[in-house]
Scaffold this active site. Structure first.
Site, PDB file in Angstrom:
ATOM      1  CD  GLU A  68     -62.959 -84.450 -20.032  1.00 43.07           C
ATOM      2  OE1 GLU A  68     -62.673 -85.254 -19.147  1.00 43.07           O
ATOM      3  OE2 GLU A  68     -64.117 -84.171 -20.335  1.00 43.07           O
TER       4      GLU A  68
HETATM    5  C1  NGO Z   1     -64.676 -83.284 -16.218  1.00 42.05           C
HETATM    6  C2  NGO Z   1     -65.223 -83.249 -17.614  1.00 42.05           C
HETATM    7  C3  NGO Z   1     -66.757 -83.208 -17.644  1.00 42.05           C
HETATM    8  C4  NGO Z   1     -67.341 -84.222 -16.691  1.00 42.05           C
HETATM    9  C5  NGO Z   1     -66.806 -83.967 -15.298  1.00 42.05           C
HETATM   10  C6  NGO Z   1     -67.354 -84.964 -14.296  1.00 42.05           C
HETATM   11  C7  NGO Z   1     -64.361 -81.243 -17.079  1.00 42.05           C
HETATM   12  C8  NGO Z   1     -63.906 -79.855 -17.152  1.00 42.05           C
HETATM   13  N1  NGO Z   1     -64.661 -82.007 -18.108  1.00 42.05           N
HETATM   14  O1  NGO Z   1     -64.554 -81.871 -15.920  1.00 42.05           O
HETATM   15  O2  NGO Z   1     -67.189 -83.456 -18.955  1.00 42.05           O
HETATM   16  O3  NGO Z   1     -68.741 -84.108 -16.672  1.00 42.05           O
HETATM   17  O4  NGO Z   1     -65.398 -84.019 -15.274  1.00 42.05           O
HETATM   18  O5  NGO Z   1     -66.900 -84.784 -13.007  1.00 42.05           O
END
Ligand code: NGO
Length: 545
Positions: free
Chosen positions: A347
């Site tokens: 992200e």
């Molecule tokens: C995503 C995000 C995390 C969140 C999570 C919550 C990934 C790999 N990045 O997973 O920052 O905490 O969802 O479900």
């Protein structure tokens, strides 16, 4: 509890090994018993999770552990003695017996013998477990295999063995012959200690709980926007300031290096490797708030206690960014015996793609220079990651458990020969709510019922991904909504054992209807252990005997 046929040879009902297959995989002892066993009458099949590769019961026969039972290892076998001592400690509170660990020959009468032998023929983590009226024998090529044999033995004992105070016996184990080894070598559980901090004792408790299901990797998500959780000597404000809060504004916390080492050592005793994650280049607000120089504009942002993602980024063009990462990864690598460091990489919405690629290009050699391999969230497959199976991409994409879907990041990784650790969010994320009434959790990937967490196969969720591309599976727990370990337990149990089974047991013959009955048998164990599990209506708890 429903009765099953005694001659069911595999852990997955429906996967009946032929007599020829049993002979092909069995020890001489098991081969010798194949005929009589198959001729005997029906009995209840032991309820073991993960399902062993091959298991046969001998109806009417059992071994009873008593005050006089000894745990026997070969002389000078320190590794076996370590596992034997673990077993003695495990059964002591509930039985009240101080079982001695002594050296002696395998197969000593009224004994549980743990034997290291290359003849076991079941790989580096496999084991053979034979229970007869005369005693218990566990054989394996490594201490890890013996430990997994002990975990299986534990599940063959009455559930009350898990109680922490003395209970009345008898401590009877049904007679079985098990030959077992895992499907995948990476069977992970991830704990997010950043969004909310979990103490050393809470983390150790989680290690205890997941080791019952033969999990062998604990991925610790040590840094994120909301908190930096590991002391770094060269950059002390990361922990003292960056670790001073958490989601919702609580006091946060961090592990000293001694505490981190203590967790690593505790995990090792449970044959679990700790994989530390420093999430980069995004999810870095706690670091950016701690050191103004890490920001492109030289200004430190305030600490963050919300739950947004993707807004922070390390400054890709500043050299200090890489000095910082070199120091952090260098210190962490020294404290971590495992061969992987997780660099995050997810992200990075506020890092342009070209910068992201440049950043991973500079970070990767830093990890390698400290003697470690790289694992990152699947977005790293967009960068020039080092080809070959030493590099791992952890795929967290939403999958359709019923049919393979194409996934560009999985394809990109596989084309480079990079192996995948699969953690599809809509099946394996244990922070997803079970349903709309779950008191904790998120639901951005949908609700994840116990059935949904169990019904997927790592090698058929993505087109073009085959068994050789998969290193294993992982069950992440993100902690935006979880503040205490009993809340983590509520989300992990009863779903985590299903992910563990997907990682350990063969796919062939897997059935939800059979599994849910087997899972019900874990309920009394969790009750005895004091695990706060969710009494999901999908599981026939009242059938557990
Ligand atoms: C995503 C995000 C995390 C969140 C999570 C919550 C990934 C790999 N990045 O997973 O920052 O905490 O969802 O479900």
């Amino acid at each position: 509890m429903p009765q099953r046929r005694a001659d069911r040879t595999a852990g997955h009902p429906g996967t009946r090994l032929t007599a020829a297959a049993v002979v092909a995989t069995a020890s001489p002892l098991v081969v010798a018993l194949t005929g009589p066993v198959q001729a005997e009458a029906a009995t209840a099949v032991p309820q073991v999770i993960p399902a062993p590769a091959s298991m046969r019961t001998v109806p009417g026969k059992s071994f009873t552990l008593t005050r006089a039972t000894k745990i026997v290892v070969a002389s000078r076998s320190r590794d076996a003695a370590g596992v034997a001592t673990f077993l003695a400690g495990l059964v002591r509170p509930s039985t009240g017996y101080r079982l001695p660990v002594v050296s002696g020959p395998a197969g000593s009468p009224h004994a549980i013998s743990l034997r290291l032998t290359s003849a076991a023929g079941l790989g580096t983590e496999g084991y053979r477990l034979d229970v007869t009226g005369g005693g218990v024998q566990i054989q394996a090529a490594t201490a890890a295999g013996l430990f997994y044999g002990v975990q299986t033995l534990r599940q063959l004992l009455p559930a009350k063995v898990e109680a922490r105070s003395v209970r009345p016996g008898p401590w009877t184990v049904p007679s079985v012959h098990i030959a077992d080894q895992p499907r995948f070598t990476w069977r992970g559980a991830m704990l997010d200690v950043s969004r909310h901090f979990f103490t050393v004792d809470e983390t150790k408790r989680y290690i205890d709980e997941v080791s019952l299901y033969k999990i062998n990797v604990l991925h610790l998500h040590l840094s994120d926007d909301q908190g930096w959780r590991i002391a770094i000597n060269g950059w002390p404000r990361l922990a003292t300031y960056g670790g001073s809060t958490e989601v919702g504004g609580g006091q946060g916390g961090y592990y000293t290096q001694a505490q981190y080492k203590d967790i690593v050592a505790y995990a090792k005793k449970h044959f679990i490797t700790v994989v530390p994650e420093i999430d980069t280049p995004s999810h870095t607000n706690a670091a950016l708030a701690s050191y103004a120089d890490l920001n492109c504009d030289g200004k430190a942002p305030p600490l963050y206690t919300g739950t947004n993602v993707g807004f922070s980024s390390l400054c890709v063009d500043k050299d200090i960014t890489y000095r910082f990462l070199n120091d952090v990864i260098g210190e962490l690598a020294k404290l971590t015996p495992g061969s992987y460091v997780h660099i995050g990489g997810d992200e990075a919405h506020s890092t342009p793609l070209a910068d992201y690629v440049k950043f991973i290009d500079r970070l990767q050699p830093i990890v390698h220079a400290h003697g470690k391999n790289v694992i990152g969230w699947n977005e790293i497959a967009q960068a020039d990651v080092k080809p070959g199976p030493a590099t791992l991409a952890q795929n967290w994409s939403i999958a359709d458990g019923t049919k393979p879907v194409s996934n560009a990041l999985a394809t990109a990784a596989v084309q480079k020969g990079v192996q995948l650790v699969l953690a599809p969010a809509n099946h394996a994320y244990l922070d997803m709510q079970y349903d709309k009434d779950s008191p904790y959790g998120l639901h951005w990937a949908g609700y994840v019922s116990v059935q949904k967490s169990y019904q997927w196969d790592p090698t058929t969720i993505f087109t073009g991904v085959t068994e050789k591309d998969v290193r294993g599976v992982e069950a992440p727990i993100w902690s935006e909504t979880l503040t205490k370990i009993h809340e983590v337990e509520y989300m992990a149990f009863p779903r985590l054992p299903g992910i563990a089974e997907i990682g350990w047991s063969r796919q062939q013959g897997r059935s939800w209807d059979e599994y849910r009955t087997r899972l019900a048998a874990q309920g009394p164990r969790w009750t005895a252990l004091g695990v706060n599990f969710y009494h999901s209506p999908e599981i026939p708890w009242d059938q557990a005997g």
